[in-house]
Design a protein around this motif. Structure first.
Motif, short mmCIF file in Angstrom:
data_model
loop_
_atom_site.label_atom_id
_atom_site.label_comp_id
_atom_site.label_asym_id
_atom_site.label_seq_id
_atom_site.Cartn_x
_atom_site.Cartn_y
_atom_site.Cartn_z
N MET A 1 0.85 -1.21 0.00
CA MET A 1 0.00 0.00 0.00
C MET A 1 0.88 1.25 0.00
SD MET A 1 -3.22 0.90 0.05
CE MET A 1 -3.77 2.57 -0.11
N ASN A 2 0.54 2.18 -0.87
CA ASN A 2 1.30 3.42 -0.94
C ASN A 2 0.83 4.43 0.09
OD1 ASN A 2 3.24 3.29 -3.07
ND2 ASN A 2 1.48 2.86 -4.39
N THR A 3 1.77 5.11 0.68
CA THR A 3 1.37 6.14 1.62
C THR A 3 1.93 7.50 1.21
OG1 THR A 3 3.26 5.52 2.95
CG2 THR A 3 1.11 4.68 3.65
N ARG A 4 2.85 7.49 0.24
CA ARG A 4 3.45 8.75 -0.19
C ARG A 4 2.37 9.70 -0.70
NH1 ARG A 4 8.51 10.19 -2.29
NH2 ARG A 4 9.32 8.09 -2.17
N SER A 5 2.51 10.97 -0.37
CA SER A 5 1.51 11.91 -0.86
C SER A 5 2.12 13.04 -1.68
CB SER A 5 0.69 12.47 0.29
OG SER A 5 1.55 13.26 1.09
N HIS A 6 3.47 13.00 -1.87
CA HIS A 6 4.08 13.99 -2.75
C HIS A 6 5.00 13.29 -3.75
CE1 HIS A 6 5.66 17.78 -4.23
NE2 HIS A 6 6.84 17.17 -4.25
N TYR A 7 4.91 13.72 -5.00
CA TYR A 7 5.76 13.16 -6.06
C TYR A 7 6.43 14.29 -6.83
CZ TYR A 7 3.25 8.84 -5.15
OH TYR A 7 2.73 7.74 -4.54
N ASP A 8 7.55 13.97 -7.46
CA ASP A 8 8.14 14.95 -8.39
C ASP A 8 7.15 15.18 -9.54
OD1 ASP A 8 10.49 15.03 -6.91
OD2 ASP A 8 11.42 13.42 -8.08
N VAL A 9 6.60 14.07 -10.04
CA VAL A 9 5.66 14.16 -11.16
C VAL A 9 4.49 13.20 -10.93
CG1 VAL A 9 5.40 14.06 -13.67
CG2 VAL A 9 7.66 14.51 -12.71
N ALA A 10 3.29 13.72 -11.12
CA ALA A 10 2.10 12.88 -11.12
C ALA A 10 1.59 12.81 -12.55
CB ALA A 10 1.02 13.46 -10.22
N ILE A 11 1.25 11.60 -13.00
CA ILE A 11 0.75 11.42 -14.36
C ILE A 11 -0.68 10.91 -14.28
CG2 ILE A 11 1.05 10.12 -16.52
CD1 ILE A 11 4.07 9.99 -15.86
N ILE B 1 8.03 6.09 -17.78
CA ILE B 1 9.29 5.34 -17.90
C ILE B 1 10.47 6.30 -17.99
CG2 ILE B 1 10.64 3.83 -19.43
CD1 ILE B 1 7.92 2.48 -20.17
N ARG B 2 10.34 7.31 -18.83
CA ARG B 2 11.43 8.30 -18.98
C ARG B 2 11.76 8.95 -17.64
NH1 ARG B 2 15.03 8.68 -22.68
NH2 ARG B 2 15.16 10.94 -22.46
N LEU B 3 10.72 9.43 -16.98
CA LEU B 3 10.94 10.19 -15.75
C LEU B 3 11.50 9.31 -14.64
CD1 LEU B 3 7.64 12.21 -16.08
CD2 LEU B 3 9.94 13.19 -16.19
N LYS C 1 13.28 10.53 -11.25
CA LYS C 1 12.16 11.29 -10.68
C LYS C 1 11.25 10.35 -9.90
CE LYS C 1 13.32 15.08 -12.90
NZ LYS C 1 14.03 16.13 -12.16
N LYS C 2 10.67 10.89 -8.83
CA LYS C 2 9.64 10.12 -8.11
C LYS C 2 8.33 10.33 -8.86
CE LYS C 2 11.79 8.37 -4.57
NZ LYS C 2 12.43 7.33 -5.38
N VAL C 3 7.85 9.27 -9.48
CA VAL C 3 6.69 9.40 -10.36
C VAL C 3 5.58 8.46 -9.92
CG1 VAL C 3 5.93 9.38 -12.77
CG2 VAL C 3 8.35 9.52 -12.27
N CYS C 4 4.35 8.93 -10.04
CA CYS C 4 3.22 8.02 -9.84
C CYS C 4 2.19 8.25 -10.95
CB CYS C 4 2.58 8.24 -8.48
SG CYS C 4 1.32 7.00 -8.11
N ILE C 5 1.70 7.15 -11.51
CA ILE C 5 0.62 7.23 -12.51
C ILE C 5 -0.69 6.87 -11.82
CG2 ILE C 5 -0.27 6.28 -14.68
CD1 ILE C 5 2.54 5.63 -15.53
#
Lengths: 87, 481
Positions: free
Chosen positions: B1-11, B23-25, B30-34
């Motif tokens: 389960m994810n708990t992170r609430s801040h990302y470098d990039v949200a998609i 994939i690139r980011l 970069k900390k990325v979440c789709i």
């Protein structure tokens, strides 16, 4: 870090980003663009892989220093040495 | 389960473009979440299971196919940028495709992944036009179609400078429009060039198992690069502050913050999330302005035997039109049966002795979203049954004859998607598969750190979609360090 070692690191990066290129006969004094099919996206990747793998920053104004293997080694080797000294 | 609430990039959206951007980011740290509202990735080009079978959605064939060793094309660029070995897609080439015009397809142009075949066909059927056709091809080859700031030009006007016969003009536009145009009647010349290259100068292929192979490869690369994704986790609205996207509110009510937001869900759809974030009510009617008018309906018939055993073995894709002119426009009726696309997924070169387990016969036509959207469940089901039969009959005019009883005995099961299905599963307003007519090449929105990728950025096809995600990630985020 010697210049030859530096060229090898650059070639390793190119081998990973452009595995469809034959790198066995790359001439160090000829522009990479003139002997390999590399576009601006690929050059951006070389810069970014240098940062990711080795912590080397290449500012945009210096991109042309990466034109050939020789010029890359001239430009990057001092950066590698400087970085090693800091560690 | 994810708990992170801040990302470098949200998609927003786990379709081809969102995954490629991710994939690139992620690859570059970069900390990325789709965030994806559905439980499956793929977006407009996904697959679903129904009655124990897997069906591909959208994808007839992957365009932009080039053989190993050909460089500098979109396929090669995307393989390099995503560090994908072309063997991972294991693409199998088409057999041949056709553009068939006239009440029974009397005028036909065959094409394959060898461009000389189409050129030869044009020379034979339209001898007076071949010089102009060659000039057009030369122009297409040298045109800078990936420029992010080219001035818009009418493709019809440019093509007419070289081709004087309206029949040939329409025949060239038919496949190009069906496989990617979000505008009626005409398209922007840059978009025409992208599609002309993708279909004719490059070509069609598919992995043996279909689009799921492509999705599987993308998901694996993304996971290996350290990207996160949250499925069944849609973005409900985008909250802005001082011209920046300050937070994403998820369907669950949870809030996420990110340095950058890339949205693959379409331009009007993204604007709508911003509008909701500014306090608009969910009950407000979604806007019509800027929404694409073109939608499609597709019938899928699963056959007991391979299409070849019915005499349908040579065509991979057939683009057909029965009328004096080809009209690419919003259907007046629920379905416009004058033109359409037939696809036989079985008819690719899968290699000796390798065939798909069942035959598949797909027919796609232009459809009218409004006509389908307002139906109640009973009328909707009845509409599907009625149009299914009509579409199949219409398409069969362009194929070698098979009598009704023989075909009926071959059909194991059928399925059909309508404009309503498209909106339900992709969130695109108006069932607009190819998105809004006005593309935003640079991917900018009114919000500083919110960018578009995918369909409404304007690179077309699934290869285009992936390149779009790559380009926007590079241009807006990675190049800036």
């Amino acid at each position: 870090m010697t210049k030859d070692e530096c060229k090898k690191l650059v070639l390793d990066i190119i081998a990973d980003i452009a595995p469809d290129e034959d790198l066995s006969n790359v001439k160090p004094d000829v522009r990479l663009r003139d002997q390999l099919q590399l576009d601006s996206m690929d050059f951006l990747d070389i810069v970014m892989e240098l940062r990711k793998r080795h912590g080397i920053e290449v500012p945009e104004k210096d991109y042309m220093q990466l034109a050939s293997l020789d010029s890359s080694a001239e430009y990057l080797t001092p950066k590698f040495i400087e970085l090693a000294a800091k560690r | 389960m994810n708990t992170r609430s801040h990302y470098d990039v949200a998609i927003i959206g786990a379709g081809m473009s969102g995954l490629a951007a991710g994939i690139r980011l992620a690859h570059f740290g970069k900390k990325v979440c789709i965030f994806e509202r559905h439980n499956a990735a793929g977006g407009l080009n996904g697959f679903y299971s129904f009655g124990g079978r897997k069906f591909d959605v959208g994808l007839h064939a992957m365009t932009n196919f080039v053989r190993p060793g050909v460089k500098g094309t979109p396929l090669t660029k995307l393989l390099r940028q995503l560090r994908i070995d072309r063997d991972e897609f294991a693409l199998c080439e088409q057999k041949q495709s056709r553009i068939a015009f006239g009440p029974h397809g009397e005028t036909s142009l065959r094409f394959t992944n060898d461009f000389a075949v189409l050129e030869g066909e044009v020379a034979q059927r339209f001898p007076a036009q071949i010089d102009g056709f060659r000039r057009l091809v030369a122009l297409v080859k040298t045109y800078d179609d990936v420029s992010l700031d080219a001035p818009p030009e009418s493709a019809r006007a440019v093509v007419r400078q070289h081709i004087a016969d309206p029949l040939l003009e329409d025949m060239l536009f038919c496949p190009v429009m069906y496989y990617g145009s979000a505008t009626e009647h005409d398209m922007e010349f840059g978009q025409f060039v992208i599609m002309f290259k993708a279909l004719f100068l490059e070509g069609f292929a598919r992995p043996f198992e279909g689009v799921r192979v492509v999705i599987r490869v993308l998901l694996e690369k993304y996971r290996a690069a350290g990207g996160e994704r949250r499925m069944k986790c849609g973005v409900q609205r985008i909250v802005t502050r001082d011209g920046r996207a300050a937070a994403l509110v998820l369907d669950s009510g949870e809030e996420i913050t990110a340095g950058h937001v890339i949205s693959s869900i379409g331009a009007p759809e993204t604007d709508w999330l911003v509008h909701l974030g500014a306090g608009a009510s969910d009950d407000e009617t979604v806007p019509h302005e800027g929404v694409g008018r073109l939608s499609f309906v597709e019938t899928i018939s699963v056959l007991r035997r391979q299409p070849a055993e019915l005499g349908w073995g040579s065509d991979t894709i057939v683009f057909f039109n029965d009328s004096p002119r080809f009209s690419y426009e919003k259907a007046a009726a629920p379905v416009d049966m004058r033109s359409g696309v037939i696809c036989f997924p079985n008819n690719f070169e899968f290699g000796a002795g390798r065939t798909l387990p069942e035959g598949v016969f797909r027919v796609t036509c232009l459809a009218n979203y409004d006509e389908w959207a307002h139906l109640d469940d009973t009328d909707y089901r009845a509409g599907k049954a009625c149009w299914f039969a009509d579409m199949q009959r219409s398409a069969r005019r362009f194929l070698p004859a098979v009598d009704d009883a023989t075909l009926a005995a071959e059909i194991v099961t059928t399925d059909m998607f309508t404009p309503r299905t498209i909106t339900k599963f992709t969130g695109h307003f108006g069932g607009a598969i190819y998105g809004a007519p006005a593309k935003r090449r640079q991917g900018r929105t009114r919000i500083e750190n919110l960018y578009l990728c995918g369909t409404d950025q304007g690179f077309l096809g699934i290869v285009g979609a992936m390149l779009s995600g790559i380009s926007m990630a590079n241009y807006h985020i990675l190049q800036k360090g």
